[in-house]
Design a protein around this motif. Structure first.
Motif, PDB file in Angstrom:
ATOM      1  N   MET A  49      39.786 137.656  48.823  1.00  0.00           N
ATOM      2  CA  MET A  49      38.994 136.507  48.430  1.00  0.00           C
ATOM      3  C   MET A  49      39.281 135.358  49.406  1.00  0.00           C
ATOM      4  SD  MET A  49      38.992 134.791  44.742  1.00  0.00           S
ATOM      5  CE  MET A  49      38.768 133.086  44.537  1.00  0.00           C
ATOM      6  N   ALA A  50      38.245 134.816  49.983  1.00  0.00           N
ATOM      7  CA  ALA A  50      38.393 133.736  50.957  1.00  0.00           C
ATOM      8  C   ALA A  50      38.627 132.409  50.250  1.00  0.00           C
ATOM      9  CB  ALA A  50      37.151 133.658  51.832  1.00  0.00           C
ATOM     10  N   ARG A  51      39.457 131.611  50.843  1.00  0.00           N
ATOM     11  CA  ARG A  51      39.756 130.291  50.298  1.00  0.00           C
ATOM     12  C   ARG A  51      38.704 129.313  50.809  1.00  0.00           C
ATOM     13  NH1 ARG A  51      42.685 126.189  52.115  1.00  0.00           N
ATOM     14  NH2 ARG A  51      43.399 127.299  53.936  1.00  0.00           N
ATOM     15  N   LYS A  52      38.201 128.481  49.922  1.00  0.00           N
ATOM     16  CA  LYS A  52      37.183 127.490  50.304  1.00  0.00           C
ATOM     17  C   LYS A  52      37.810 126.114  50.379  1.00  0.00           C
ATOM     18  CE  LYS A  52      33.338 130.042  48.867  1.00  0.00           C
ATOM     19  NZ  LYS A  52      31.970 130.082  49.123  1.00  0.00           N
ATOM     20  N   GLY A  53      37.098 125.199  50.959  1.00  0.00           N
ATOM     21  CA  GLY A  53      37.576 123.828  51.027  1.00  0.00           C
ATOM     22  C   GLY A  53      38.128 123.504  52.395  1.00  0.00           C
ATOM     23  N   GLY A  54      39.290 123.005  52.446  1.00  0.00           N
ATOM     24  CA  GLY A  54      39.929 122.596  53.690  1.00  0.00           C
ATOM     25  C   GLY A  54      40.992 121.568  53.398  1.00  0.00           C
ATOM     26  N   GLU A  55      41.359 121.488  52.108  1.00  0.00           N
ATOM     27  CA  GLU A  55      42.347 120.488  51.718  1.00  0.00           C
ATOM     28  C   GLU A  55      43.693 120.732  52.385  1.00  0.00           C
ATOM     29  OE1 GLU A  55      40.623 122.253  49.380  1.00  0.00           O
ATOM     30  OE2 GLU A  55      39.176 120.725  48.761  1.00  0.00           O
ATOM     31  N   LEU A  56      44.115 121.992  52.455  1.00  0.00           N
ATOM     32  CA  LEU A  56      45.403 122.305  53.084  1.00  0.00           C
ATOM     33  C   LEU A  56      45.378 121.941  54.560  1.00  0.00           C
ATOM     34  CD1 LEU A  56      48.231 123.504  52.869  1.00  0.00           C
ATOM     35  CD2 LEU A  56      47.229 125.735  53.357  1.00  0.00           C
ATOM     36  N   GLU A  57      44.283 122.265  55.227  1.00  0.00           N
ATOM     37  CA  GLU A  57      44.167 121.943  56.641  1.00  0.00           C
ATOM     38  C   GLU A  57      44.171 120.430  56.858  1.00  0.00           C
ATOM     39  OE1 GLU A  57      42.308 124.122  55.036  1.00  0.00           O
ATOM     40  OE2 GLU A  57      42.593 126.025  56.079  1.00  0.00           O
ATOM     41  N   ALA A  58      43.488 119.706  55.986  1.00  0.00           N
ATOM     42  CA  ALA A  58      43.454 118.249  56.104  1.00  0.00           C
ATOM     43  C   ALA A  58      44.842 117.649  55.884  1.00  0.00           C
ATOM     44  CB  ALA A  58      42.461 117.664  55.105  1.00  0.00           C
ATOM     45  N   PHE A  59      45.588 118.193  54.918  1.00  0.00           N
ATOM     46  CA  PHE A  59      46.932 117.689  54.656  1.00  0.00           C
ATOM     47  C   PHE A  59      47.868 117.975  55.833  1.00  0.00           C
ATOM     48  CE2 PHE A  59      51.197 118.201  52.694  1.00  0.00           C
ATOM     49  CZ  PHE A  59      51.369 116.887  52.304  1.00  0.00           C
ATOM     50  N   ILE A  60      47.773 119.162  56.398  1.00  0.00           N
ATOM     51  CA  ILE A  60      48.600 119.511  57.556  1.00  0.00           C
ATOM     52  C   ILE A  60      48.261 118.604  58.733  1.00  0.00           C
ATOM     53  CG2 ILE A  60      49.025 121.310  59.283  1.00  0.00           C
ATOM     54  CD1 ILE A  60      48.679 123.352  56.977  1.00  0.00           C
TER      55      ILE A  60
ATOM     56  N   PHE B 119      47.005 115.563  58.551  1.00  0.00           N
ATOM     57  CA  PHE B 119      47.507 114.230  58.214  1.00  0.00           C
ATOM     58  C   PHE B 119      48.994 114.119  58.528  1.00  0.00           C
ATOM     59  CE2 PHE B 119      49.547 111.479  55.019  1.00  0.00           C
ATOM     60  CZ  PHE B 119      48.942 110.276  55.323  1.00  0.00           C
ATOM     61  N   LEU B 120      49.762 115.128  58.133  1.00  0.00           N
ATOM     62  CA  LEU B 120      51.197 115.117  58.414  1.00  0.00           C
ATOM     63  C   LEU B 120      51.485 115.196  59.911  1.00  0.00           C
ATOM     64  CD1 LEU B 120      52.707 117.339  55.575  1.00  0.00           C
ATOM     65  CD2 LEU B 120      52.686 114.852  55.756  1.00  0.00           C
ATOM     66  N   GLY B 121      50.686 115.971  60.623  1.00  0.00           N
ATOM     67  CA  GLY B 121      50.852 116.039  62.079  1.00  0.00           C
ATOM     68  C   GLY B 121      50.602 114.691  62.736  1.00  0.00           C
ATOM     69  N   GLY B 122      49.588 113.988  62.259  1.00  0.00           N
ATOM     70  CA  GLY B 122      49.305 112.647  62.780  1.00  0.00           C
ATOM     71  C   GLY B 122      50.426 111.678  62.476  1.00  0.00           C
ATOM     72  N   LEU B 123      50.968 111.765  61.252  1.00  0.00           N
ATOM     73  CA  LEU B 123      52.093 110.897  60.894  1.00  0.00           C
ATOM     74  C   LEU B 123      53.319 111.195  61.751  1.00  0.00           C
ATOM     75  CD1 LEU B 123      52.116 110.585  56.998  1.00  0.00           C
ATOM     76  CD2 LEU B 123      51.551 108.857  58.686  1.00  0.00           C
ATOM     77  N   LEU B 124      53.572 112.457  62.004  1.00  0.00           N
ATOM     78  CA  LEU B 124      54.713 112.836  62.839  1.00  0.00           C
ATOM     79  C   LEU B 124      54.553 112.285  64.253  1.00  0.00           C
ATOM     80  CD1 LEU B 124      57.334 114.461  63.238  1.00  0.00           C
ATOM     81  CD2 LEU B 124      55.907 116.416  63.814  1.00  0.00           C
TER      82      LEU B 124
ATOM     83  N   ILE C  19      42.384 123.645  63.308  1.00  0.00           N
ATOM     84  CA  ILE C  19      42.828 124.595  62.291  1.00  0.00           C
ATOM     85  C   ILE C  19      41.878 124.716  61.106  1.00  0.00           C
ATOM     86  CG2 ILE C  19      45.247 124.253  62.866  1.00  0.00           C
ATOM     87  CD1 ILE C  19      45.566 122.614  60.303  1.00  0.00           C
ATOM     88  N   LYS C  20      40.775 123.956  61.088  1.00  0.00           N
ATOM     89  CA  LYS C  20      39.860 124.033  59.944  1.00  0.00           C
ATOM     90  C   LYS C  20      39.270 125.426  59.859  1.00  0.00           C
ATOM     91  CE  LYS C  20      35.484 122.565  61.823  1.00  0.00           C
ATOM     92  NZ  LYS C  20      34.379 121.672  61.703  1.00  0.00           N
ATOM     93  N   PRO C  21      38.942 125.863  58.653  1.00  0.00           N
ATOM     94  CA  PRO C  21      38.369 127.195  58.495  1.00  0.00           C
ATOM     95  C   PRO C  21      36.998 127.274  59.184  1.00  0.00           C
ATOM     96  CG  PRO C  21      38.550 126.094  56.367  1.00  0.00           C
ATOM     97  CD  PRO C  21      39.110 125.183  57.397  1.00  0.00           C
TER      98      PRO C  21
END
Length: 69
Positions: free
Chosen positions: A1-12, A14-19, A64-66
């Motif tokens: 089953m494929a995951r929809k959305g992109g929330e995880l990618e957006a959070f990653i 965001f953290l990369g930008g903060l780093l 990294i977005k789907p």
């Protein structure tokens, strides 16, 4: 089953930008200890940090977005 959305990618992203912005801020703080920063230089540093955060966040997310098949 494929995951929809992109929330995880957006959070990653965001953290990369903060780093990236945090590392740049540390480098700027180190330079600030050696050079007496003026108010204009402080403003330029804040704008630069914002640009670094936005650029890195957008770049990481787009890489990294789907992909739609």
């Amino acid at each position: 089953m494929a995951r929809k959305g992109g929330e995880l990618e957006a959070f990653i992203a965001f953290l990369g930008g903060l780093l990236a912005a945090g590392l740049a801020a540390l480098a700027m703080a180190g330079i600030g200890l050696a050079v007496r920063p003026t108010p204009a230089l402080k403003s330029a540093a804040l704008v630069t940090l914002g640009a670094i955060w936005l650029t890195v966040t957008t770049t990481v997310y787009l890489r990294i977005k789907p992909r739609s098949s």
